[in-house]
Write a protein that holds these residues in place. Structure first.
Motif, mmCIF file in Angstrom:
data_model
loop_
_atom_site.group_PDB
_atom_site.id
_atom_site.type_symbol
_atom_site.label_atom_id
_atom_site.label_comp_id
_atom_site.label_asym_id
_atom_site.label_seq_id
_atom_site.Cartn_x
_atom_site.Cartn_y
_atom_site.Cartn_z
ATOM 1 N N THR A 137 0.142 1.532 -3.430
ATOM 2 C CA THR A 137 -1.149 1.237 -2.820
ATOM 3 C C THR A 137 -1.207 -0.107 -2.116
ATOM 4 O O THR A 137 -2.086 -0.325 -1.292
ATOM 5 C CB THR A 137 -2.256 1.275 -3.888
ATOM 6 O OG1 THR A 137 -1.939 0.334 -4.932
ATOM 7 C CG2 THR A 137 -2.370 2.669 -4.481
ATOM 8 N N GLY A 138 -0.326 -1.033 -2.415
ATOM 9 C CA GLY A 138 -0.405 -2.335 -1.765
ATOM 10 C C GLY A 138 0.694 -3.269 -2.199
ATOM 11 O O GLY A 138 1.507 -2.952 -3.074
ATOM 12 N N CYS A 156 6.890 -0.292 3.212
ATOM 13 C CA CYS A 156 5.440 -0.418 3.288
ATOM 14 C C CYS A 156 5.076 -1.502 4.297
ATOM 15 O O CYS A 156 5.958 -2.072 4.955
ATOM 16 C CB CYS A 156 4.858 -0.751 1.918
ATOM 17 S SG CYS A 156 5.486 -2.288 1.206
ATOM 18 N N ASN A 208 -9.678 2.230 -1.490
ATOM 19 C CA ASN A 208 -10.355 1.433 -0.477
ATOM 20 C C ASN A 208 -11.474 2.229 0.186
ATOM 21 O O ASN A 208 -11.378 3.454 0.345
ATOM 22 C CB ASN A 208 -9.361 0.971 0.596
ATOM 23 C CG ASN A 208 -8.325 0.030 0.027
ATOM 24 O OD1 ASN A 208 -8.603 -0.741 -0.877
ATOM 25 N ND2 ASN A 208 -7.106 0.097 0.553
#
Length: 304
Positions: A137-138, A156, A208
């Motif tokens: 996710t991040g 990513c 998000n």
């Protein structure tokens, strides 16, 4: 003087094997490039530790005892294992005896753009290469998973910040395009007014609820009407098709999941963003990992 098996070391074991192979203390000394007294002293030391004469005189030469014959096979294998500890293992993707397992953290964009070519490359190899792909996710999650060993590798958005134990290599830059079904849009949504008047779909990864596109619009005093929100690119493509809904997505998706849709530039200034591959430094010199990184880098460069 007390001795035990812990007194054995690589040099003594190599000396034993050299005497065994040469059948002579003199021959062993010549091969090792040392004096005969040094070999004799080492052999005496070995005899004390092992508790066996190891070699007995036979004419002008010496012959191994039964115990020395048993030891030789095991010592030869042990010395090879010890040598292997000091070498980075080789990896040949075309050797069927070689294999590698990778856990790769990535998201829909990378799966759509980079992984199809990577999978084809892997399947063309004779080595047993297996890939497990999991979503991330991040940046913070990527760093944590790499450190914990739950990820071997990640592709990513470029990580921000400095991490002494995480290595990173830039792959490619990307910009946004608008995708739409041309049957429902005689004019492409390539102006600010047409773009903002359209019905929009957006892809939101993780939990998000705001996007960089919305931030750009708000900075210009604009907004869009989002009628559809999904969590992956494959979904937005199938749900948009045959409708008037448009989506603002990475441009390279035109060659994959968004193939067949109309495409135009996003009509607002939007900074290009960069993708990279990341790994923990403990895998920096692993031959299989280096091969994987090289393949991913070459695929990305062809896309640039």
């Amino acid at each position: 003087m007390s001795v035990d098996e812990l007194d054995l070391d690589y040099r003594l074991l190599r000396l034993f094997l050299t005497i065994y192979d040469e059948g002579s203390v003199t021959g062993a000394a010549n091969r090792l490039g040392v004096g005969q007294p040094t070999v004799s002293h080492g052999l005496d030391r070995l005899r004390q530790i092992i508790g066996d004469p190891l070699f007995v005189r036979s004419g002008r030469n010496i012959s191994p005892t039964a115990h020395a014959d048993e030891m030789a096979v095991r010592v030869r294998a042990l010395l090879q294992d010890m040598r292997n500890l000091t070498r980075v293992g080789a990896f040949d993707p075309q050797n069927p005896d070689h294999g590698a397992r990778f856990v790769l953290g990535t998201n829909d964009y990378e799966v759509a753009v980079i992984l199809p070519t990577l999978i084809k490359r892997i399947r063309s190899c004779a080595a047993d290469i297996r890939l497990k792909v999991i979503p991330v996710t991040g940046g913070e999650q990527v760093v944590e998973l790499l450190r914990e060993g739950k990820l071997d590798h990640a592709i990513c958005l470029q990580l921000t910040g400095k991490f002494g134990d995480i290595a990173q290599q830039a792959l490619l830059s990307e910009h946004m395009s608008c995708f739409y079904d041309a049957a429902f849009h005689p004019e492409p949504p390539d102006t600010a007014d047409r773009f903002c008047a359209a019905a929009h779909a957006r892809v939101m990864l993780g939990n998000n609820d705001t996007s960089a596109v919305d931030d750009v619009l708000h900075a210009q005093g604009r907004s869009r009407r989002t009628v559809l929100q999904v969590s992956n690119f494959a979904s937005v493509a199938s749900l948009m098709r045959g409708t008037d809904v448009i989506a603002t997505l990475p441009s390279r998706l035109a060659g994959g999941v968004m193939q067949g849709f109309g495409q135009c530039d996003f009509p607002f200034d939007f900074a290009a963003y960069k993708f990279s591959q990341s790994w923990h430094v403990r895998n920096a010199e692993n031959a299989a990992h280096k091969w994987l990184r090289g393949e991913i880098f070459r695929i990305a460069k062809r896309l640039s």
